[in-house]
Design an enzyme around this catalytic site. Structure first.
Site, PDB file in Angstrom:
ATOM      1  N   PHE A  42      45.271 -67.665 -70.614  1.00  0.00           N
ATOM      2  CA  PHE A  42      44.927 -66.834 -71.829  1.00  0.00           C
ATOM      3  C   PHE A  42      44.543 -65.330 -71.668  1.00  0.00           C
ATOM      4  CE2 PHE A  42      43.660 -66.629 -76.156  1.00  0.00           C
ATOM      5  CZ  PHE A  42      42.888 -65.580 -76.373  1.00  0.00           C
ATOM      6  N   LEU A  88      53.022 -59.450 -92.728  1.00  0.00           N
ATOM      7  CA  LEU A  88      54.145 -58.724 -93.298  1.00  0.00           C
ATOM      8  C   LEU A  88      54.994 -58.637 -92.131  1.00  0.00           C
ATOM      9  CD1 LEU A  88      52.589 -56.169 -95.703  1.00  0.00           C
ATOM     10  CD2 LEU A  88      54.035 -57.909 -96.442  1.00  0.00           C
ATOM     11  N   LYS A 118      50.685 -49.320 -97.598  1.00  0.00           N
ATOM     12  CA  LYS A 118      50.190 -49.987 -96.674  1.00  0.00           C
ATOM     13  C   LYS A 118      48.837 -49.532 -96.151  1.00  0.00           C
ATOM     14  CE  LYS A 118      51.447 -53.244 -92.993  1.00  0.00           C
ATOM     15  NZ  LYS A 118      50.254 -52.994 -92.370  1.00  0.00           N
ATOM     16  N   LYS A 319      56.697 -49.038 -91.286  1.00  0.00           N
ATOM     17  CA  LYS A 319      55.864 -48.626 -90.790  1.00  0.00           C
ATOM     18  C   LYS A 319      56.002 -47.188 -90.370  1.00  0.00           C
ATOM     19  CE  LYS A 319      52.403 -50.401 -88.760  1.00  0.00           C
ATOM     20  NZ  LYS A 319      52.354 -51.789 -88.051  1.00  0.00           N
ATOM     21  N   CYS A 416      35.964 -12.939 -68.372  1.00  0.00           N
ATOM     22  CA  CYS A 416      35.448 -11.564 -67.860  1.00  0.00           C
ATOM     23  C   CYS A 416      33.891 -11.904 -67.120  1.00  0.00           C
ATOM     24  CB  CYS A 416      35.464 -10.632 -68.945  1.00  0.00           C
ATOM     25  SG  CYS A 416      34.188 -11.129 -70.142  1.00  0.00           S
ATOM     26  N   CYS A 432      31.792 -14.290 -76.488  1.00  0.00           N
ATOM     27  CA  CYS A 432      31.890 -13.305 -75.281  1.00  0.00           C
ATOM     28  C   CYS A 432      31.586 -12.014 -75.898  1.00  0.00           C
ATOM     29  CB  CYS A 432      33.072 -13.305 -74.791  1.00  0.00           C
ATOM     30  SG  CYS A 432      33.425 -11.908 -73.643  1.00  0.00           S
ATOM     31  N   CYS A 438      37.033  -7.568 -72.887  1.00  0.00           N
ATOM     32  CA  CYS A 438      37.348  -8.804 -72.056  1.00  0.00           C
ATOM     33  C   CYS A 438      38.811  -9.144 -72.210  1.00  0.00           C
ATOM     34  CB  CYS A 438      36.824  -9.786 -72.923  1.00  0.00           C
ATOM     35  SG  CYS A 438      37.187 -11.686 -72.357  1.00  0.00           S
TER      36      CYS A 438
HETATM   37  S1  IVH Z   1      50.647 -57.954 -98.845  1.00  0.00           S
HETATM   38  C1  IVH Z   1      52.367 -61.916 -98.487  1.00  0.00           C
HETATM   39  N1  IVH Z   1      50.118 -55.529 -99.486  1.00  0.00           N
HETATM   40  O1  IVH Z   1      48.805 -55.528 -93.992  1.00  0.00           O
HETATM   41  C2  IVH Z   1      51.737 -60.505 -98.366  1.00  0.00           C
HETATM   42  N2  IVH Z   1      49.616 -56.041 -97.414  1.00  0.00           N
HETATM   43  O2  IVH Z   1      50.459 -56.158 -91.818  1.00  0.00           O
HETATM   44  C3  IVH Z   1      50.564 -60.122 -97.538  1.00  0.00           C
HETATM   45  N3  IVH Z   1      48.068 -54.516 -96.068  1.00  0.00           N
HETATM   46  O3  IVH Z   1      47.522 -58.693 -93.707  1.00  0.00           O
HETATM   47  C4  IVH Z   1      50.114 -58.897 -97.652  1.00  0.00           C
HETATM   48  N4  IVH Z   1      48.262 -52.973 -97.481  1.00  0.00           N
HETATM   49  O4  IVH Z   1      45.809 -56.759 -94.637  1.00  0.00           O
HETATM   50  C5  IVH Z   1      49.925 -56.175 -98.545  1.00  0.00           C
HETATM   51  N5  IVH Z   1      49.998 -53.144-100.113  1.00  0.00           N
HETATM   52  C6  IVH Z   1      49.579 -54.061 -99.345  1.00  0.00           C
HETATM   53  C7  IVH Z   1      48.831 -53.942 -98.045  1.00  0.00           C
HETATM   54  C8  IVH Z   1      48.918 -55.025 -97.073  1.00  0.00           C
HETATM   55  C9  IVH Z   1      47.808 -53.193 -96.374  1.00  0.00           C
HETATM   56  C10 IVH Z   1      47.715 -55.449 -94.743  1.00  0.00           C
HETATM   57  C11 IVH Z   1      47.294 -56.738 -95.224  1.00  0.00           C
HETATM   58  C12 IVH Z   1      48.214 -57.669 -94.526  1.00  0.00           C
HETATM   59  C13 IVH Z   1      48.959 -56.681 -93.287  1.00  0.00           C
HETATM   60  C14 IVH Z   1      50.093 -56.994 -92.853  1.00  0.00           C
END
Ligand code: IVH
Length: 729
Positions: A42, A88, A118, A319, A416, A432, A438
């Protein structure tokens, strides 16, 4: 496809595989109490995952197993979500967003895209029964989370009861998904108090949110300014939304916080606009964001597309490139600024952050170093937001091995040797006191006065300034202060020797023949072998020519070049704009100075103070004698500049020759225009200097007139370009 792309794709695939595998092992271990791998196996998987995330931080997401340490603790009871909490699918380029959109088109043709932020926080699941909040849980592995009801009950914006509203009767069952976040504005304060209390600081606001929510004692959570935004629904009885936006309207009506920033758009190009807009605004928001989520709005289409075991097919997360990365803090050194301030700065193991290489980061002052809790040798989180200067956010306390050591502020100036002291009692900054000579302070003042917001002397860069004040022994410095800068003669320059340094590392280059540091005359060519005659290099000739030319620069640049404490380009423009004459600035009373718009009491006191020093006044006199402009002809005091841009809204982007962002904005405002930060259809003009980015494309799309950086001054004089009457509508 480049090798780099292939490497990244391989890493991504392996990352996904490992994340799924580890999550499954955790589930078997914690929930079924029937692990199928040894602890060592693990750990090996986990380490491989950590290695991939260290090499590719962009692959790390909030729900990565590396972020879920102790998910199933003894403190919190495990609870099964009513419906699985999905994650996502991440994508990292616009091309991938387009590919996703094309893939869903057969099912979704014509369906609107819902774009939203996001939020970089912690996913939670809220269950309302009969309108009452009965349970709150963390995401956990998506199937089972931890019961954090008592902690969530302390978050003020999460309602205990749903409000019935017109058209939205309270449903009998409602499972709400959303993000708990820690407001960015409170993050620094939290870390300072953590360190003051002898606790480890949090590496980022997301960890702060998780740490704050998962407090054993909910009273601890109550003390943290946590907030929440809903972004989806799970199980539901008594309400049938027909679209994602419809469900947001309902959530809002019931009193749940929904993001004000979501937007419905028609086309993929509109999605890109949204991505660009919030890419530019990501630092102006109350919470951290790490990307943009694009969802298909129609619920019927969402159902039709369905989900894989982890992610829905109807949504995707774009992202942003990471602006925070981890690296090693190799050392903390101290630099001396042009007003003598001693500033500790971090020497880092070089890393790429937000597209550029970072090797140094300012640490402001010794109190800040202590408040951040960083030690030399720490792994630290480095942040470079947009075009902002890189900074250290926090140490990664968990990565310490005991070899780290505390930083102590030196007692003497590293340039200095004079004893450092606070300028006034209670001042946190040390300075200083050797202001005039200086070599560090003088070098910085010279580099500033030759720079873009002062005289703008081409060929007088940082190395030239260093050569003038810190030549190699035995040559004597040509300048003891900046008074003589306009009287420099070629014969003063020819003998100056400097050590050649590698431009990247800053380390001296070694001459292979002598095996010593390579030394050259900076301003002169090698002596002629036959005659022994010494000829100047082109840089020296041009530097002196340019010093001659810049004597006629406007007064505000001259004022700015004096390096008066607190006086930057904006205050210098205010002073020059008001008095138009150096002597009138010198003679003005502190009250007169303080009354000027853009000056105020602190600057007024600093200006008065500066001119009481003999060698300061001597600078002005020597410059005046050398022919430097000390008076602006127009405007007369109190008279405004012609309001050539009255009522216009101007956006400025990229580098404008001879101006900083502030001085360009001040010049536009002085002509009666407003300055805005983003381009919209209502923008009157975009001033686009070198390396203008997405704002340029947007202006073109909206038909907003674009003024090139080199035409900026003509634009100020003449006003908006012809033929672009704004639409009366
Ligand atoms: S929708 C089925 N909307 O991002 C849809 N998620 O990387 C699921 N997150 O676990 C999520 N902002 O915690 C959604 N505007 C947004 C979001 C969002 C942040 C987070 C959420 C999810 C993670 C996925």
């Amino acid at each position: 496809m480049s090798t780099e792309d292939t490497d990244f794709d391989t890493a991504r695939e392996r990352h996904e595989q490992l994340a799924a595998e580890i999550t499954e092992h955790r589930r078997r271990y914690y929930l079924d109490a029937a692990p199928t791998v040894s602890d060592a196996e693990f750990d090996r998987l986990m380490h491989e995952l950590i290695d991939i995330e260290t090499a590719h931080p962009e692959l790390k997401s909030a729900d990565s197993p590396t972020e879920q340490v102790g998910t199933f603790s003894e403190v919190f009871t495990p609870v099964r979500h009513l419906e699985k909490m999905l994650s996502l699918q991440d994508v990292f380029s616009e091309e991938e967003v387009r590919t996703w959109a094309e893939r869903v088109t057969p099912e979704a043709g014509g369906c609107a895209y819902l774009c939203e932020l996001k939020i970089d926080g912690l996913a939670v699941d809220l269950v309302y029964e009969g309108g009452r909040l009965v349970r709150a849980a963390t995401r956990g592995d998506g199937v089972t989370g931890e019961d954090v009801s008592a902690n969530v009950a302390t978050i003020a914006v999460v309602p205990q009861r749903l409000e019935p509203a017109d058209g939205f009767p309270v449903p009998s069952l409602l499972e709400v998904r959303g993000e708990v976040y820690f407001p960015v504005a409170d993050f620094t304060k939290l870390n300072e108090s953590q360190v003051a209390a002898g606790k480890a600081p949090f590496a980022n606001p997301r960890n702060a949110a998780a740490g704050s929510l998962r407090q054993k004692d909910p009273a601890g959570t109550a003390e943290r300014p946590l907030s929440f935004i809903a972004h989806g629904l799970g199980a539901l009885e008594g309400f049938v939304p027909d679209s994602q936006s419809h469900s947001y309207a309902a959530l809002e009506a019931w009193g749940l916080p929904v993001s004000p920033y979501y937007k419905l758009v028609e086309s993929v190009d509109d999605v890109f606009d949204y991505i660009h807009e919030y890419g530019g605004r990501r630092h102006d928001l109350v919470h951290q964001i790490d990307g943009i989520v694009v969802k298909l709005d129609d619920i019927v289409i969402q159902r039709r597309l369905g989900a894989t075991s982890r992610t829905p097919r109807w949504a995707v997360a774009y992202k942003f490139p990471p602006e925070e990365v981890n690296t090693r803090l190799l050392d903390i050194k101290v630099s001396i600024g042009r007003t003598g301030r001693a500033t500790p700065y971090a020497v880092l193991e070089p890393v790429t952050v937000a597209g550029s290489e970072v090797e140094f980061a300012t640490l402001h002052n010794a109190d800040q170093v202590a408040a951040k809790g960083v030690k030399i040798g720490d792994t630290v989180v480095v942040r470079k937001a947009g075009d902002v200067i890189p900074e250290i956010v926090a140490p990664v306390a968990a990565a310490r091995d005991g070899s780290e050591r505390d930083f102590a502020m030196p007692e003497t100036c590293p340039e200095c040797g004079r004893a450092l002291a606070p300028a006034a009692e209670g001042d946190v900054d040390l300075r200083c006191p050797n202001a005039r000579s200086c070599p560090g302070q003088l070098r910085e003042r010279l580099a500033y006065l030759s720079g873009r917001s002062c005289f703008d002397v081409d060929r007088m860069g940082y190395i030239a300034c260093t050569a003038l004040v810190q030549p190699l022994e035995p040559s004597e410095p040509v300048l003891r202060d900046e008074a003589g800068v306009f009287d420099l003669r070629m014969e003063d320059l020819l003998s100056i020797k400097v050590v050649v340094r590698d431009p990247d590392s800053g380390l001296p280059k070694i001459d292979p023949k002598t095996e010593r540091e390579k030394v050259v005359t900076y301003f002169a060519k090698q002596p002629d072998k036959k005659t022994g005659e010494i000829e100047p290099k082109k840089n020296a000739v041009e530097m002196l020519e340019n010093l001659e030319k810049v004597k006629s620069q406007p007064l505000w640049r001259v004022v700015n070049a004096l390096s008066i404490r607190h006086v930057g380009p904006v205050a210098a423009q205010a002073l020059a704009g008001h008095f138009a004459d150096m002597d009138r600035i010198i003679e003005a009373t502190e009250e007169e100075l303080a009354a000027i718009d853009g000056v105020g009491p602190t600057i007024a006191a600093a200006v008065k103070d500066w001119f009481t020093v003999d060698w300061h006044r001597a600078i002005v006199e020597r410059w005046r004698e050398a022919g430097v402009r000390m008076r602006d002809e127009a405007p007369e005091p109190g008279e405004e500049l012609p309001q050539t841009l009255e009522g216009a809204t101007v956006v400025i982007t990229g580098a404008i020759p001879g101006y900083t962002r502030e001085t360009a904005a001040a010049a536009v405002k002085a002509r009666g225009a407003k300055v805005a930060s983003s381009v919209s259809k209502k923008t009157s003009a975009l001033v686009a200097g070198e390396s203008a980015g997405s704002k340029y494309d947007k202006a073109e799309r909206f038909g907003v007139p674009i003024v090139a950086g080199e035409d900026f001054e003509r634009f100020l004089e003449d006003g908006l370009p012809e033929g672009d009457e704004s639409d009366p509508e």
